[in-house]
Design an enzyme around this catalytic site. Structure first.
Site, short mmCIF file in Angstrom:
data_model
loop_
_atom_site.label_atom_id
_atom_site.label_comp_id
_atom_site.label_asym_id
_atom_site.label_seq_id
_atom_site.Cartn_x
_atom_site.Cartn_y
_atom_site.Cartn_z
CB CYS A 118 51.52 56.23 45.30
SG CYS A 118 50.46 57.69 45.17
CE LYS A 197 43.87 54.82 46.12
NZ LYS A 197 45.31 55.15 46.17
NE ARG A 219 46.05 60.86 49.03
CZ ARG A 219 46.36 60.41 50.24
NH1 ARG A 219 45.50 59.68 50.91
NH2 ARG A 219 47.54 60.68 50.79
CE LYS A 250 43.21 51.18 48.32
NZ LYS A 250 44.55 51.76 48.45
ZN LIG Z 1 49.07 58.03 46.94
#
Ligand SMILES: [Zn+2]
Length: 327
Positions: A118, A197, A219, A250
């Protein structure tokens, strides 16, 4: 029916172990490790008691100590010396993760090394890739960020990673990385996708640990809303179709229903017991409100029962030690 059927018959102390359905073993455990390019001695993470940021030079010894306890896999997160808008520290050959992977390889070659792919620890804005303007203001741009993920994944493979783990929740990331790895001759490197996620409040302590908070927005335009189960399943299904070798849910503990659905896809599934799950157990145990060991083992058994094959947990080292004591 009672009195012929007595469920307690199977729960006598000698019979119970014979009928046990799920256990946690050392082979299930993955230990997350934070490697920080800016420090020379381990630095404790305040919101995660017992966890540290490790200096690059010390990471081989940390991995070796985990190996000696029986932990067979680590997941590396890097904290670079410098950040920029393009996350160049994430893919350069002597980046913090690349150095860490080589050092672990040198010190304990048998360890399975997984790298988080990431950009959020490497961008100065703190988002997971390339950002740009959209009708709702600045946001993560999907397709321009894919090329960045390809570069990061290939550089991790070049430094010796066994498994790359893209965590950015970009559309198309698995297929894109698979092609990039194959084109670079890394068809043997696995992809463990953070396929499902959620945008979770439980990541708070991690952001302290990795220094990956963001300067604007959040996010929620790329990670999943906790309210949506069908969408969560579809995300993992699409990553399976794109060629993921291992799927992931997650966080773990609040999402066991999702984990159990994702396990029906037939691929191996990892569950990430995240920093907030760790911190909650630690904090309550430090107050004497719960027993740490029993709570941790119960949480891990629950995750296994829901369908996980692997568990990424900050308790990995401790649990490996406890399993030895039990034998
Ligand atoms: Zn990230």
């Amino acid at each position: 029916m009672f009195p012929q059927r007595r469920m307690r018959r199977s729960r006598s102390r000698n019979i119970q172990p014979l009928l046990c359905e799920f256990t946690v073993s050392k082979n299930d455990l993955v230990a997350p490790l934070f490697v920080d390019e800016k420090i020379t001695a381990p630095r404790p993470i305040e919101s995660m008691p017992g966890q540290f940021r490790h200096p690059v030079g010390g990471i081989g010894a940390v991995a070796k100590a985990l190996w000696e306890r029986g932990v067979r896999a680590v997941l590396i997160f890097g904290i670079p010396g410098a950040k920029d808008p393009h996350a160049s520290g994430a893919w350069c050959a002597d980046g913090v993760v690349q150095q860490a992977v080589r050092l672990i390889r040198a010190d304990v070659n048998e360890m399975t090394v997984i790298t988080d792919v990431c950009a959020c620890e490497y961008t100065d804005h703190g988002h997971c890739g390339i950002v740009g303007d959209t009708r709702n203001g600045p946001d993560l741009l999907n397709d321009p960020s894919l090329e960045l993920m390809n570069r990061i994944a290939v550089s991790h493979a070049e430094s010796g990673a066994d498994i790359v783990a893209p965590s950015c929740m970009l559309d198309g990331m698995v297929g894109s990385i698979r092609s990039a790895l194959d084109n670079a001759g890394f068809e043997h490197v696995l992809i463990m996708s953070y396929s499902t996620k959620f945008a979770s409040a439980l990541y708070g302590p991690f952001r302290e640990a990795a220094g990956s908070g963001f300067t604007f927005g959040d996010r929620t335009t790329y990670q999943l809303p906790c309210s949506n189960s069908r969408e969560a399943f579809l995300e993992s299904q699409m990553d399976a179709d794109e060629g993921a070798d291992i799927l992931m849910v997650k966080p773990a503990g609040f999402y066991l229903d999702i984990l159990s659905r994702v396990a029906t896809l037939g691929l191996p599934v990892a569950a990430f017991q995240v920093s907030g799950e760790y911190a909650m157990i630690k904090a309550a145990a430090e107050h004497g409100w719960i027993k740490e060991r029993e709570t941790v083992l119960e949480s891990l058994i629950s995750i296994k029962r829901a369908g996980a094959d692997l568990i990424i947990t900050y308790f990995a080292g401790d649990v490996a030690g406890w399993l030895d004591e039990k034998q």
